[in-house]
Design an enzyme around this catalytic site. Structure first.
Site, PDB file in Angstrom:
ATOM      1  N   PHE A 106       1.550 -49.668 101.009  1.00 12.99           N
ATOM      2  CA  PHE A 106       2.595 -48.540 101.429  1.00 12.99           C
ATOM      3  C   PHE A 106       2.371 -47.887 102.763  1.00 12.99           C
ATOM      4  O   PHE A 106       3.251 -47.388 103.208  1.00 12.99           O
ATOM      5  CB  PHE A 106       2.162 -47.348 100.228  1.00 12.99           C
ATOM      6  CG  PHE A 106       1.081 -46.236 100.803  1.00 12.99           C
ATOM      7  CD1 PHE A 106      -0.400 -46.615 100.785  1.00 12.99           C
ATOM      8  CD2 PHE A 106       1.466 -45.172 101.513  1.00 12.99           C
ATOM      9  CE1 PHE A 106      -1.108 -45.763 101.393  1.00 12.99           C
ATOM     10  CE2 PHE A 106       0.315 -44.286 101.924  1.00 12.99           C
ATOM     11  CZ  PHE A 106      -0.707 -44.873 101.927  1.00 12.99           C
ATOM     12  N   LYS A 107       1.262 -48.622 103.394  1.00 16.96           N
ATOM     13  CA  LYS A 107       1.164 -48.031 104.960  1.00 16.96           C
ATOM     14  C   LYS A 107       2.286 -48.505 105.646  1.00 16.96           C
ATOM     15  O   LYS A 107       2.546 -48.024 106.797  1.00 16.96           O
ATOM     16  CB  LYS A 107      -0.115 -48.097 105.389  1.00 16.96           C
ATOM     17  CG  LYS A 107      -1.172 -47.375 104.863  1.00 16.96           C
ATOM     18  CD  LYS A 107      -2.730 -47.357 105.307  1.00 16.96           C
ATOM     19  CE  LYS A 107      -3.502 -46.394 104.782  1.00 16.96           C
ATOM     20  NZ  LYS A 107      -4.142 -46.776 103.396  1.00 16.96           N
ATOM     21  N   ASP A 108       2.774 -49.639 105.403  1.00 22.32           N
ATOM     22  CA  ASP A 108       4.062 -50.028 105.868  1.00 22.32           C
ATOM     23  C   ASP A 108       5.154 -48.814 106.359  1.00 22.32           C
ATOM     24  O   ASP A 108       5.968 -49.130 107.311  1.00 22.32           O
ATOM     25  CB  ASP A 108       4.814 -51.436 105.197  1.00 22.32           C
ATOM     26  CG  ASP A 108       3.657 -52.573 105.202  1.00 22.32           C
ATOM     27  OD1 ASP A 108       3.355 -52.914 106.344  1.00 22.32           O
ATOM     28  OD2 ASP A 108       3.847 -53.418 104.362  1.00 22.32           O
ATOM     29  N   ALA A 111       3.819 -46.668 108.948  1.00 23.96           N
ATOM     30  CA  ALA A 111       3.685 -47.474 110.393  1.00 23.96           C
ATOM     31  C   ALA A 111       4.885 -48.148 110.893  1.00 23.96           C
ATOM     32  O   ALA A 111       5.091 -48.296 112.181  1.00 23.96           O
ATOM     33  CB  ALA A 111       2.723 -48.817 109.889  1.00 23.96           C
TER      34      ALA A 111
END
Ligand SMILES: *Cc1c(COP(=O)(O)O)cnc(C)c1O
Length: 434
Positions: A106-108, A111
C-alpha cells in the site's frame, strides 16, 4: 490551504512548503489548518465515481490553488495506474487489496503521489534535492520505485541490516541510478533516529537540500485518505449499513488518513487499530497511558514500531482527548502465533491467502465483532502475500505465487553501503556527496 506544525512553534506554511520540508522546523508534523468537509452530494455520488475522480476531488480541497485542477488530475492519473479492488469474503467482511502497485504494497499509494507532487513543486529549483528515508521494509521499496529516475532528486534509504525480508530488500537495493541504500547495523528505530538527527543538524542542512519521504510527509499521508472513500464507494454499490475499517498499523499514517476521510464527511462507524506485539497505541486506548518502547521483531515486520510517529497527528485530531479517541477507535494487538492462526483461518474459511499484516487486521476485526461490535468490516490488506512468502508458508503450508515483477528482481545483484548506527557515519556520507 495552509499547514501548521503539531508542535505549534512556527507560523503555518503553504502546502508546497510543508511537502518540501517534510518535518516542520520545530520537529512537529504538518497538519492542514482545517479539514475540508465535502458536500453530501459528493458523498452520495461516490459509488458512481472512479478512483481518479474521487482522488482529484479530495486532493483539490487540501491543495487549493497551488496546483491547478488540470495538472492535479494528470498527476493523479499517472500516480494511480493500478486498481484497489474490494473483495467480499462474507457480507460483513471485505478485503481492500492495496497491493496492486509496482512494489505490491500500500505504500505505493503514498509514495507515488508524493514523488509526483514533489517533482511538480521542484520543477524550477536549480539545486539537487535529497530525500532521506528510514524503512522497516516496505517504505524503502515504495519510495525507491516512486522516485526512480526522477531528475534532480537523490534518494537515500536507511534500513536495519538483517531485519527486512529478502523480497523487500531487493526492491530498493537493486535499482541503482538515483537510489542509494544504507544498510544500518541496528534497528528500525535507530534508522528513524538517524534521519531525525540529520534533519535537526543545522550544519548539514546548510549544505544539503534535505527532505523526507516517511509517512511523516503530509504528501504521503493525504493520498491514503483517497482509498477510504473508494472502499466505501465499492461497498455502497452492494450494501447499506455501518462501515468499519480495520487498519494494520505501525507508524499509524494509514489510520490517520482514515480519520482525515471521516472528518471530511465519509460516514465511518468505527476504526480498529490493529497491531502486532508493538502495542503502544492499543495499550493507550485500553489503559490511557502512552508509553513508547523499543520495537520488537515480529512476523508482520512493517509494523514493528514502538513509538509511532503519527501518534502526534492522531492525538491532535482529537484535541488530545483520550475519551474522544476511544469513541472512534478500538485497539487490538496480536502475537505472532495468533497472526499465524489468523492466516490459516482465513485460508480454511474463505480460501483467501492474506499476508501477515492484513491477517492482524482481520483477526482484530473478528475480535471486535465477537465483543459485540457491529458493521461491515473493511480489512486493509497492505501487502501482497508473496512479499512474505516464508511467513505465509509457515502458516498455511504453501508458498504464495510470486508475481513476475518480483521474481526478476531476486536475481539482480544487491548494492548497499554498510553503516553503523551512530550519526557521525551518516553525516560523513551525506557531506561527502554535497
Ligand atoms: C507500513 C506498513 C504498515 C503500517 O502502516 P502505517 O501507516 O505505518 O501504520 C502495515 N503493513 C504494511 C505491509 C506496511 O508496509
Amino acid at each position: 490551504m495552509n499547514y501548521y506544525s503539531t508542535n505549534k512553534q512556527i507560523a503555518p506554511v503553504s502546502f508546497n512548503e510543508a511537502v518540501i520540508s517534510g518535518l516542520a522546523p520545530d520537529k512537529g508534523l504538518f497538519m492542514p489548518e482545517q479539514i475540508p468537509v465535502l458536500s453530501q452530494s459528493f458523498i452520495q455520488s461516490l459509488p458512481d465515481l472512479s478512483f481518479v475522480e474521487i482522488a482529484t476531488e479530495v486532493a483539490s480541497h487540501f491543495i487549493g490553488q497551488e496546483i491547478p485542477e488540470k495538472d492535479l488530475q494528470t498527476l493523479i492519473a499517472d500516480a494511480f495506474n493500478f486498481d484497489i479492488p474490494l473483495v467480499e469474503l462474507r457480507e460483513d467482511l471485505h478485503i481492500l487489496e492495496l497491493f496492486h502497485g509496482p512494489t505490491l504494497a500500500f505504500k505505493d499509494v503514498g509514495a507515488r503521489f508524493m514523488s509526483r507532487i514533489m517533482a511538480y513543486f521542484l520543477r524550477n529549483v536549480g539545486q539537487k534535492v535529497y530525500v532521506l528515508v528510514a524503512t522497516s521494509g516496505d517504505t524503502g521499496s515504495a519510495v525507491a520505485q516512486g522516485f526512480y529516475k526522477v531528475p534532480g532528486i537523490d534518494v537515500v534509504i536507511l534500513y536495519p541490516s538483517g531485519k527486512v525480508s529478502k523480497v523487500q530488500e531487493v526492491q530498493f537495493t537493486t535499482l541503482g541510478e538515483n537510489i542509494t541504500a544504507l544498510e544500518v547495523n541496528g534497528t528500525f528505530d535507530d534508522c528513524q533516529r538517524l534521519v531525525k538527527t540529520a534533519f535537526a543538524d543545522v550544519n548539514l542542512r546548510n549544505k544539503l537540500y534535505l527532505t523526507s519521504a516517511n509517512s511523516i510527509n503530509i504528501a504521503r499521508l493525504l493520498p491514503q485518505s483517497f482509498y477510504y472513500f473508494y472502499a466505501y464507494a465499492q461497498l455502497r454499490r452492494k450494501y447499506k449499513g455501518p462501515v468499519v475499517f480495520s487498519v494494520p498499523s505501525g507508524n499509524y499514517g494509514n489510520l490517520t488518513a482514515g480519520l482525515f476521510a471521516q472528518r471530511m464527511g465519509l460516514p465511518v462507524h468505527h476504526f480498529i487499530a490493529a497491531s502486532n506485539s508493538n502495542d503502544t497505541v492499543p495499550l493507550y486506548l485500553q489503559k490511557g497511558t502512552y508509553l513508547p518502547k523499543p520495537s520488537v521483531a515480529t512476523i508482520s515486520n512493517a509494523m514493528d514500531v514502538g513509538d509511532p510517529s503519527n501518534f502526534a497527528r492522531m492525538s491532535d485530531l482529537f484535541g488530545n482527548s483520550l475519551p474522544s479517541m476511544q469513541q472512534q477507535i478500538s485497539g487490538y494487538s496480536l502475537s505472532d502465533a495468533e497472526t499465524r492462526n489468523a492466516m490459516k483461518e482465513m485460508r480454511d474459511k474463505f480460501q483467501y491467502t492474506i499476508d501477515p499484516h492484513g491477517a492482524v487486521a482481520y483477526k482484530a476485526f473478528e475480535t471486535y465483532k465477537a465483543n459485540g461490535g457491529e458493521g461491515h468490516g473493511i480489512i486493509l490488506a497492505t501487502a501482497h502475500p508473496a512479499k512474505f512468502g516464508d511467513v505465509v508458508e509457515s502458516a498455511i503450508g504453501k508458498q504464495p505465487i510470486l508475481p513476475e515483477q518480483l521474481a526478476t528482481l531476486l536475481n539482480k545483484p544487491k548494492k548497499s553501503i554498510p553503516m553503523s548506527n551512530s550519526f557521525e557515519g551518516l553525516k560523513e556520507f551525506l557531506m561527502s556527496n554535497a
